[in-house]
Design an enzyme around this catalytic site. Sequence first.
Site, PDB file in Angstrom:
ATOM      1  N   ARG A  51       8.031 -20.912 -37.233  1.00  0.00           N
ATOM      2  CA  ARG A  51       7.430 -21.554 -36.072  1.00  0.00           C
ATOM      3  C   ARG A  51       5.992 -21.113 -35.814  1.00  0.00           C
ATOM      4  O   ARG A  51       5.172 -21.891 -35.345  1.00  0.00           O
ATOM      5  CB  ARG A  51       8.284 -21.250 -34.839  1.00  0.00           C
ATOM      6  CG  ARG A  51       9.093 -22.458 -34.408  1.00  0.00           C
ATOM      7  CD  ARG A  51       9.704 -22.219 -33.098  1.00  0.00           C
ATOM      8  NE  ARG A  51      10.041 -20.805 -32.942  1.00  0.00           N
ATOM      9  CZ  ARG A  51      11.084 -20.353 -32.288  1.00  0.00           C
ATOM     10  NH1 ARG A  51      11.886 -21.189 -31.702  1.00  0.00           N
ATOM     11  NH2 ARG A  51      11.327 -19.069 -32.170  1.00  0.00           N
ATOM     12  N   LYS A 148      24.072 -14.556 -44.486  1.00  0.00           N
ATOM     13  CA  LYS A 148      25.217 -14.323 -43.627  1.00  0.00           C
ATOM     14  C   LYS A 148      24.754 -14.149 -42.189  1.00  0.00           C
ATOM     15  O   LYS A 148      23.583 -13.836 -42.011  1.00  0.00           O
ATOM     16  CB  LYS A 148      26.020 -13.132 -44.132  1.00  0.00           C
ATOM     17  CG  LYS A 148      25.406 -11.761 -43.764  1.00  0.00           C
ATOM     18  CD  LYS A 148      26.305 -10.648 -44.178  1.00  0.00           C
ATOM     19  CE  LYS A 148      27.075 -10.079 -43.015  1.00  0.00           C
ATOM     20  NZ  LYS A 148      26.407  -8.942 -42.376  1.00  0.00           N
ATOM     21  N   HIS A 178      24.802  -9.814 -49.981  1.00  0.00           N
ATOM     22  CA  HIS A 178      23.900  -9.008 -50.810  1.00  0.00           C
ATOM     23  C   HIS A 178      24.632  -7.885 -51.532  1.00  0.00           C
ATOM     24  O   HIS A 178      24.123  -7.329 -52.499  1.00  0.00           O
ATOM     25  CB  HIS A 178      22.687  -8.506 -50.011  1.00  0.00           C
ATOM     26  CG  HIS A 178      22.963  -7.323 -49.130  1.00  0.00           C
ATOM     27  ND1 HIS A 178      23.560  -7.438 -47.905  1.00  0.00           N
ATOM     28  CD2 HIS A 178      22.727  -6.006 -49.295  1.00  0.00           C
ATOM     29  CE1 HIS A 178      23.662  -6.240 -47.350  1.00  0.00           C
ATOM     30  NE2 HIS A 178      23.167  -5.351 -48.178  1.00  0.00           N
ATOM     31  N   LYS A 182      24.265  -5.793 -55.737  1.00  0.00           N
ATOM     32  CA  LYS A 182      24.048  -4.366 -55.998  1.00  0.00           C
ATOM     33  C   LYS A 182      24.462  -4.047 -57.433  1.00  0.00           C
ATOM     34  O   LYS A 182      25.478  -4.537 -57.924  1.00  0.00           O
ATOM     35  CB  LYS A 182      24.842  -3.509 -55.006  1.00  0.00           C
ATOM     36  CG  LYS A 182      24.250  -3.567 -53.597  1.00  0.00           C
ATOM     37  CD  LYS A 182      24.936  -2.595 -52.670  1.00  0.00           C
ATOM     38  CE  LYS A 182      24.537  -2.833 -51.235  1.00  0.00           C
ATOM     39  NZ  LYS A 182      23.405  -2.048 -50.762  1.00  0.00           N
ATOM     40  N   GLU A 216      27.689   4.197 -42.881  1.00  0.00           N
ATOM     41  CA  GLU A 216      26.246   4.158 -42.645  1.00  0.00           C
ATOM     42  C   GLU A 216      25.874   5.201 -41.596  1.00  0.00           C
ATOM     43  O   GLU A 216      26.683   5.506 -40.720  1.00  0.00           O
ATOM     44  CB  GLU A 216      25.833   2.782 -42.111  1.00  0.00           C
ATOM     45  CG  GLU A 216      26.154   1.628 -43.029  1.00  0.00           C
ATOM     46  CD  GLU A 216      25.666   0.314 -42.435  1.00  0.00           C
ATOM     47  OE1 GLU A 216      24.535  -0.077 -42.746  1.00  0.00           O
ATOM     48  OE2 GLU A 216      26.407  -0.297 -41.649  1.00  0.00           O
ATOM     49  N   ASP A 235      31.009  -8.154 -39.319  1.00  0.00           N
ATOM     50  CA  ASP A 235      29.723  -7.817 -39.929  1.00  0.00           C
ATOM     51  C   ASP A 235      29.891  -7.244 -41.341  1.00  0.00           C
ATOM     52  O   ASP A 235      29.055  -7.481 -42.210  1.00  0.00           O
ATOM     53  CB  ASP A 235      28.996  -6.799 -39.032  1.00  0.00           C
ATOM     54  CG  ASP A 235      27.586  -6.488 -39.510  1.00  0.00           C
ATOM     55  OD1 ASP A 235      26.820  -7.453 -39.718  1.00  0.00           O
ATOM     56  OD2 ASP A 235      27.252  -5.299 -39.689  1.00  0.00           O
ATOM     57  N   HIS A 240      31.335  -7.940 -47.010  1.00  0.00           N
ATOM     58  CA  HIS A 240      31.004  -6.934 -48.028  1.00  0.00           C
ATOM     59  C   HIS A 240      32.244  -6.203 -48.558  1.00  0.00           C
ATOM     60  O   HIS A 240      32.443  -6.086 -49.762  1.00  0.00           O
ATOM     61  CB  HIS A 240      30.019  -5.908 -47.467  1.00  0.00           C
ATOM     62  CG  HIS A 240      28.749  -6.504 -46.930  1.00  0.00           C
ATOM     63  ND1 HIS A 240      28.182  -7.631 -47.448  1.00  0.00           N
ATOM     64  CD2 HIS A 240      27.936  -6.125 -45.909  1.00  0.00           C
ATOM     65  CE1 HIS A 240      27.071  -7.925 -46.783  1.00  0.00           C
ATOM     66  NE2 HIS A 240      26.910  -7.025 -45.834  1.00  0.00           N
ATOM     67  N   LYS A 331      29.325   2.565 -38.470  1.00  0.00           N
ATOM     68  CA  LYS A 331      27.932   2.932 -38.225  1.00  0.00           C
ATOM     69  C   LYS A 331      27.908   4.321 -37.601  1.00  0.00           C
ATOM     70  O   LYS A 331      28.898   4.774 -37.039  1.00  0.00           O
ATOM     71  CB  LYS A 331      27.295   1.938 -37.264  1.00  0.00           C
ATOM     72  CG  LYS A 331      27.302   0.523 -37.828  1.00  0.00           C
ATOM     73  CD  LYS A 331      25.956  -0.139 -37.663  1.00  0.00           C
ATOM     74  CE  LYS A 331      25.943  -1.525 -38.226  1.00  0.00           C
ATOM     75  NZ  LYS A 331      25.401  -1.617 -39.569  1.00  0.00           N
TER      76      LYS A 331
HETATM   77  C1  BG6 Z   1      24.369  -6.126 -43.453  1.00  0.00           C
HETATM   78  C2  BG6 Z   1      24.954  -5.832 -42.106  1.00  0.00           C
HETATM   79  O1  BG6 Z   1      24.953  -7.280 -44.001  1.00  0.00           O
HETATM   80  O2  BG6 Z   1      24.595  -5.031 -44.315  1.00  0.00           O
HETATM   81  C3  BG6 Z   1      24.351  -4.565 -41.539  1.00  0.00           C
HETATM   82  O3  BG6 Z   1      24.714  -6.919 -41.229  1.00  0.00           O
HETATM   83  C4  BG6 Z   1      24.498  -3.416 -42.514  1.00  0.00           C
HETATM   84  O4  BG6 Z   1      24.950  -4.230 -40.284  1.00  0.00           O
HETATM   85  C5  BG6 Z   1      23.991  -3.818 -43.907  1.00  0.00           C
HETATM   86  O5  BG6 Z   1      23.754  -2.318 -42.021  1.00  0.00           O
HETATM   87  C6  BG6 Z   1      24.308  -2.746 -44.929  1.00  0.00           C
HETATM   88  O6  BG6 Z   1      23.647  -3.039 -46.137  1.00  0.00           O
HETATM   89  P1  BG6 Z   1      23.225  -1.884 -47.141  1.00  0.00           P
HETATM   90  O7  BG6 Z   1      22.693  -2.615 -48.337  1.00  0.00           O
HETATM   91  O8  BG6 Z   1      22.204  -1.050 -46.437  1.00  0.00           O
HETATM   92  O9  BG6 Z   1      24.467  -1.098 -47.432  1.00  0.00           O
END
Ligand code: BG6
Length: 485
Positions: A51, A148, A178, A182, A216, A235, A240, A331
């Site tokens: 935008r 996502k 993603h 990896k 994390e 999430d 994942h 987290k």
């Molecule tokens: C994302 C989540 O898809 O993946 C985040 O929305 C998370 O909350 C992240 O922190 C973790 O990715 P990575 O590659 O840092 O393990």
Amino acid sequence: MASRIIPVGPFDLVVFGGTGDLARRKILPGLYRRYLAGQMPKEAQLIGAARSKLDADGYRAFVREALEEFIPEAQRPVETVQGFLAHLQYVSINALGPEGWQELSQLLRGDVVRAFYFSVTPSLFSALAAKVHQHGLAGPDCRIVIEKPFGHNLASAKALNAELATYFDETQVYRIDHYLGKETVQNLMAVRFGNILFEPLWNAQYIDHVQITVAETVGVGGRGSYYDQSGAMRDMVQNHLMQLLCLTAMEPPAQFDPDAVRDEKLKVIRALQPVAQADIVRGQYMAAGGMPGYLEDVGDPASSTESFVAMRASIANWRWKGTPFYLRTGKRMRARMSEIVVRFKQTRHSIFDEEARGKPNELAIRLQPNEGIDLRVTIKEPGPGGMRLIDVPLDMTFAEALGPDAEAVPDAYERLIMDVIRGNQTLFMRGDEVEAAWAWTDPIISAWKGDRRLLPMPYEAGGPGPEEALALMHRDDRRWKDIRV
Ligand code: BG6
């Protein structure tokens, strides 16, 4: 080992949300690294679309700053950065209105691969798809990349799939997870299907259980308003962790091609048993060690969203009946550690004294940090004193085993974007896979609504997670691997 970078053909890549956080942190630095590696052809055109009222030079300045923040100085020689910036264009566009679409259409070329990356808030996915279609921008060699979260539950994922299907063929839709990009995740397939060693043992007869941990240290940071609507289950687990589970549990596909791989993953998801609430622990981090608690982070003192979840899942099929899969993610944990641990059973009969008995074998696939694979085997403790057994690691840390080549490994986003350009969907989720994952997740989440017995358990920021999650394993006479720094 010589690196084998194969340049991709000419392409136009439009990044909707081109001034957003994901573009700044991941997509643009990732594209720069591919340029640096020599993978980007001269004819590549990268078009930021957002935008903000910027011109191409304003956008180049924005991207230059992003590179300064996310690419080490040694990898940013002035001419190289200039060369990369020359690939960039910008269009100020309105996803919901007419502004900018004409300009975008003029920039796009006819005879090259065309990809649209929807790096925007999910509420705009369908509107953007419709606009791309209405403006005649979606030729047969066009791909769309969807970030996502893909839906919020089964109903919304189905609706989105149906909407995309009115404009695009499934072979044109690239749903990003993603984690699939990896390096070690792909290595999981290489280890399983490239060696004869593991596959005969890869079943309930020889494997006691599997643990999948994605821990994390970060909190929810500035993403509180998104995260509080999602929680760890939506999430992380639905996508994942589910993908990691699928690649660990799937049958060998007949060949390494997108549909063969995705068919096998889908069968795993469909064989997942519903999980009883007694087999799930939710958690929410509390302030500790100077770190704020979850409630403070999201600015809602009454939030009952989970920032941690642990569960015992079961796959009801011939291969896995009787081998639990323990999943855990959170987290603000003690350390950043993502790992799949495959714990084998004890030998059937020991010929050694009871006290000499070794530990069961264990294969750990480390995603991060310190990517690598570690196989624990039993040997005799060296020296005199009889037959004493110890377990030792056969540790392959990629950085050590592969030397400088390990550093050249592309990050997940770079690899996935190049796969889009190459037209390879193997590492992207198919529509039916996403729906099956929601179909398994939905009942778990709905049960939480309004049931006070299922509220998240508190755990200290910087710790190992709630006590109850440890108990989930102890109950079965098993232990989680330590989350360590
Ligand atoms: C994302 C989540 O898809 O993946 C985040 O929305 C998370 O909350 C992240 O922190 C973790 O990715 P990575 O590659 O840092 O393990």
